[in-house]
Design a protein around this motif. Structure first.
Motif, PDB file in Angstrom:
ATOM      1  N   ARG A 198      66.822  36.325 -29.998  1.00  0.00           N
ATOM      2  CA  ARG A 198      66.979  35.193 -28.396  1.00  0.00           C
ATOM      3  C   ARG A 198      65.721  33.991 -28.884  1.00  0.00           C
ATOM      4  O   ARG A 198      64.747  34.833 -29.213  1.00  0.00           O
ATOM      5  CB  ARG A 198      66.594  36.128 -27.601  1.00  0.00           C
ATOM      6  N   TYR A 199      66.630  33.207 -28.975  1.00  0.00           N
ATOM      7  CA  TYR A 199      65.743  31.887 -29.720  1.00  0.00           C
ATOM      8  C   TYR A 199      65.591  30.561 -28.604  1.00  0.00           C
ATOM      9  O   TYR A 199      66.421  30.888 -27.807  1.00  0.00           O
ATOM     10  CB  TYR A 199      66.376  30.908 -30.175  1.00  0.00           C
ATOM     11  N   LEU A 200      64.778  30.051 -28.048  1.00  0.00           N
ATOM     12  CA  LEU A 200      64.199  29.195 -27.521  1.00  0.00           C
ATOM     13  C   LEU A 200      64.051  27.968 -27.858  1.00  0.00           C
ATOM     14  O   LEU A 200      63.471  27.759 -28.938  1.00  0.00           O
ATOM     15  CB  LEU A 200      63.650  29.217 -26.052  1.00  0.00           C
ATOM     16  N   PHE A 201      65.461  26.816 -27.770  1.00  0.00           N
ATOM     17  CA  PHE A 201      64.828  25.490 -27.914  1.00  0.00           C
ATOM     18  C   PHE A 201      64.650  24.543 -26.677  1.00  0.00           C
ATOM     19  O   PHE A 201      65.261  24.266 -25.876  1.00  0.00           O
ATOM     20  CB  PHE A 201      66.274  25.217 -28.971  1.00  0.00           C
ATOM     21  N   VAL A 202      63.425  23.953 -27.775  1.00  0.00           N
ATOM     22  CA  VAL A 202      62.457  22.784 -27.065  1.00  0.00           C
ATOM     23  C   VAL A 202      63.233  21.178 -27.372  1.00  0.00           C
ATOM     24  O   VAL A 202      63.039  20.779 -28.414  1.00  0.00           O
ATOM     25  CB  VAL A 202      61.377  22.725 -27.021  1.00  0.00           C
ATOM     26  N   MET A 203      63.902  20.646 -26.634  1.00  0.00           N
ATOM     27  CA  MET A 203      64.694  19.779 -27.553  1.00  0.00           C
ATOM     28  C   MET A 203      64.233  18.749 -27.448  1.00  0.00           C
ATOM     29  O   MET A 203      63.372  17.923 -26.771  1.00  0.00           O
ATOM     30  CB  MET A 203      66.510  19.106 -26.306  1.00  0.00           C
ATOM     31  N   ASP A 262      56.525  18.644 -14.988  1.00  0.00           N
ATOM     32  CA  ASP A 262      57.971  17.340 -15.301  1.00  0.00           C
ATOM     33  C   ASP A 262      57.930  16.513 -16.257  1.00  0.00           C
ATOM     34  O   ASP A 262      58.944  16.101 -15.796  1.00  0.00           O
ATOM     35  CB  ASP A 262      57.033  16.638 -13.921  1.00  0.00           C
ATOM     36  N   ALA A 263      57.235  16.616 -17.113  1.00  0.00           N
ATOM     37  CA  ALA A 263      57.811  15.987 -18.405  1.00  0.00           C
ATOM     38  C   ALA A 263      58.104  17.117 -19.489  1.00  0.00           C
ATOM     39  O   ALA A 263      58.554  16.576 -20.426  1.00  0.00           O
ATOM     40  CB  ALA A 263      56.109  15.410 -18.719  1.00  0.00           C
ATOM     41  N   TYR A 264      58.665  18.551 -18.859  1.00  0.00           N
ATOM     42  CA  TYR A 264      59.520  18.974 -20.154  1.00  0.00           C
ATOM     43  C   TYR A 264      60.376  18.494 -19.830  1.00  0.00           C
ATOM     44  O   TYR A 264      61.559  18.179 -19.669  1.00  0.00           O
ATOM     45  CB  TYR A 264      59.550  20.632 -19.840  1.00  0.00           C
ATOM     46  N   PRO A 265      60.206  18.800 -22.066  1.00  0.00           N
ATOM     47  CA  PRO A 265      61.754  18.737 -22.571  1.00  0.00           C
ATOM     48  C   PRO A 265      63.087  19.553 -22.046  1.00  0.00           C
ATOM     49  O   PRO A 265      62.715  20.551 -21.449  1.00  0.00           O
ATOM     50  CB  PRO A 265      61.819  18.319 -24.312  1.00  0.00           C
ATOM     51  N   GLN A 266      64.133  19.250 -22.063  1.00  0.00           N
ATOM     52  CA  GLN A 266      65.186  19.645 -21.589  1.00  0.00           C
ATOM     53  C   GLN A 266      65.563  20.686 -22.892  1.00  0.00           C
ATOM     54  O   GLN A 266      65.440  21.297 -24.285  1.00  0.00           O
ATOM     55  CB  GLN A 266      66.929  19.090 -21.921  1.00  0.00           C
ATOM     56  N   MET A 267      65.846  22.354 -22.150  1.00  0.00           N
ATOM     57  CA  MET A 267      64.850  22.972 -23.095  1.00  0.00           C
ATOM     58  C   MET A 267      66.716  24.219 -23.172  1.00  0.00           C
ATOM     59  O   MET A 267      67.503  23.942 -22.111  1.00  0.00           O
ATOM     60  CB  MET A 267      64.409  24.585 -22.062  1.00  0.00           C
ATOM     61  N   VAL A 268      67.325  24.628 -24.250  1.00  0.00           N
ATOM     62  CA  VAL A 268      68.622  25.780 -24.080  1.00  0.00           C
ATOM     63  C   VAL A 268      68.357  26.877 -24.986  1.00  0.00           C
ATOM     64  O   VAL A 268      67.387  27.411 -25.887  1.00  0.00           O
ATOM     65  CB  VAL A 268      69.561  24.295 -24.475  1.00  0.00           C
ATOM     66  N   THR A 269      69.064  27.827 -24.645  1.00  0.00           N
ATOM     67  CA  THR A 269      69.314  28.950 -25.611  1.00  0.00           C
ATOM     68  C   THR A 269      71.018  28.998 -25.967  1.00  0.00           C
ATOM     69  O   THR A 269      71.804  28.255 -25.288  1.00  0.00           O
ATOM     70  CB  THR A 269      68.768  30.192 -25.047  1.00  0.00           C
ATOM     71  N   PHE A 270      70.955  30.409 -26.705  1.00  0.00           N
ATOM     72  CA  PHE A 270      72.667  30.606 -26.962  1.00  0.00           C
ATOM     73  C   PHE A 270      73.021  31.993 -26.582  1.00  0.00           C
ATOM     74  O   PHE A 270      71.509  32.746 -27.158  1.00  0.00           O
ATOM     75  CB  PHE A 270      72.982  30.040 -28.828  1.00  0.00           C
ATOM     76  N   ASP A 271      73.712  32.410 -25.943  1.00  0.00           N
ATOM     77  CA  ASP A 271      74.001  33.730 -25.785  1.00  0.00           C
ATOM     78  C   ASP A 271      74.620  34.659 -27.218  1.00  0.00           C
ATOM     79  O   ASP A 271      73.880  35.576 -26.824  1.00  0.00           O
ATOM     80  CB  ASP A 271      75.155  33.899 -24.351  1.00  0.00           C
ATOM     81  N   PRO A 295      78.217  27.554 -31.380  1.00  0.00           N
ATOM     82  CA  PRO A 295      77.640  27.486 -30.152  1.00  0.00           C
ATOM     83  C   PRO A 295      78.022  26.185 -28.642  1.00  0.00           C
ATOM     84  O   PRO A 295      77.466  25.611 -27.563  1.00  0.00           O
ATOM     85  CB  PRO A 295      78.852  25.270 -31.437  1.00  0.00           C
ATOM     86  N   MET A 296      79.345  26.667 -28.592  1.00  0.00           N
ATOM     87  CA  MET A 296      79.967  27.217 -27.206  1.00  0.00           C
ATOM     88  C   MET A 296      79.574  27.544 -26.378  1.00  0.00           C
ATOM     89  O   MET A 296      79.443  27.848 -24.991  1.00  0.00           O
ATOM     90  CB  MET A 296      80.968  26.814 -26.540  1.00  0.00           C
ATOM     91  N   SER A 297      78.253  28.383 -26.451  1.00  0.00           N
ATOM     92  CA  SER A 297      77.569  29.328 -25.700  1.00  0.00           C
ATOM     93  C   SER A 297      76.310  29.051 -25.930  1.00  0.00           C
ATOM     94  O   SER A 297      75.648  29.885 -24.975  1.00  0.00           O
ATOM     95  CB  SER A 297      77.307  31.092 -27.241  1.00  0.00           C
ATOM     96  N   VAL A 298      76.364  28.008 -25.013  1.00  0.00           N
ATOM     97  CA  VAL A 298      75.145  27.171 -25.604  1.00  0.00           C
ATOM     98  C   VAL A 298      74.598  27.004 -23.865  1.00  0.00           C
ATOM     99  O   VAL A 298      75.905  27.346 -23.287  1.00  0.00           O
ATOM    100  CB  VAL A 298      74.738  25.703 -25.864  1.00  0.00           C
ATOM    101  N   ARG A 299      73.237  27.367 -23.261  1.00  0.00           N
ATOM    102  CA  ARG A 299      73.182  27.604 -22.086  1.00  0.00           C
ATOM    103  C   ARG A 299      72.165  26.708 -21.418  1.00  0.00           C
ATOM    104  O   ARG A 299      70.836  26.867 -22.346  1.00  0.00           O
ATOM    105  CB  ARG A 299      72.722  29.101 -21.579  1.00  0.00           C
ATOM    106  N   LEU A 300      71.752  26.333 -20.275  1.00  0.00           N
ATOM    107  CA  LEU A 300      70.468  25.698 -20.203  1.00  0.00           C
ATOM    108  C   LEU A 300      69.333  26.723 -19.950  1.00  0.00           C
ATOM    109  O   LEU A 300      69.520  28.058 -19.458  1.00  0.00           O
ATOM    110  CB  LEU A 300      70.620  24.966 -18.670  1.00  0.00           C
TER     111      LEU A 300
END
Length: 223
Positions: A80-85, A127-136, A141-146
């Motif tokens: 289970r991975y978290l990506f800081v974009m 308030d300066a955090y970049p967007q973060m996503v993960t994948f179910d 690739p289509m399972s990406v979620r914020l």
């Protein structure tokens, strides 16, 4: 005639200047889990180009930025991975270094020189955090979620909490291949969006997947 042309060329060169400033910046991300803290980092290179001059078209003037590197990838739990974009990371120096506030009075050149010399570590404000996503499903690739950084437990489970993010200017190699080792399909997706479309459109069924591409995770993909 040749001398005159050379003189004109020289004058154009003097009246149109483009100053370039670049540095390496490290983003370190820490998540507290029931099994203890998990830490991940990434080093990216940011380049700013400040173009101005009498002979430069107005639309070509100003400050432009470019980033080289990859997203921070953190394994919060097994598989289970978290990506800081990458999007917005080039602006972190302005938003994080309070001792170097960028203002029009200070001037971009003076600000950029100060940042390049600085070697302290600062905390990135929420308030300066970049967007973060993960994948179910890490293979889809289509399972990406914020991911809401203030509520990691909603995605990863009870007890997972973002401890914080730090930022510093470093002289270290740019991080490579970490994201590709997890998202093995990135090269197959490029140059399209994660949903397979060529361009971003409001008509996309999965707006998040349609807004992201392989280069949202790594600039190496297109090289």
């Amino acid at each position: 005639m040749i001398k005159r042309s050379l003189l004109i060329l020289g004058l154009l060169t003097l009246t149109a200047c483009s100053d370039v400033y670049s540095w390496r910046q490290k983003l370190t991300f820490t998540v507290l889990t029931p099994d203890g803290p998990v830490v991940a980092m990434s080093v990216a290179e940011v380049t700013f180009r400040d173009t101005d001059g009498f002979w430069v078209f107005p639309e070509a003037r100003g400050i432009r930025s470019r980033i080289s590197g990859e997203a921070v990838v953190l394994e919060v739990a097994p598989d289970r991975y978290l990506f800081v974009m990458l999007d917005g990371v080039e602006k972190l120096a302005r938003k994080t270094f309070k001792q170097f506030p960028y203002t029009y009075d200070l001037g971009f050149k003076q600000w950029a020189r100060s940042v390049k010399r600085y070697r302290g570590e600062d905390v990135v404000p929420p308030d300066a955090y970049p967007q973060m996503v993960t994948f179910d499903d890490i293979n889809d690739p289509m399972s990406v979620r914020l991911v809401d950084p203030a509520n990691l437990s909603e995605v990863f489970g009870v007890g997972d909490v973002l401890e914080g993010m730090t930022f510093q200017i470093v002289e270290e190699p740019i991080t490579q291949d970490k994201v590709e080792s997890v998202l093995v399909w990135l090269y197959q997706v490029w140059p399209y969006k994660l949903d397979g479309r060529k361009i971003e459109t409001i008509n996309a069924e999965n707006r998040l997947a349609n807004s992201l591409s392989a280069n949202s995770f790594s600039t190496e993909i297109s090289n």
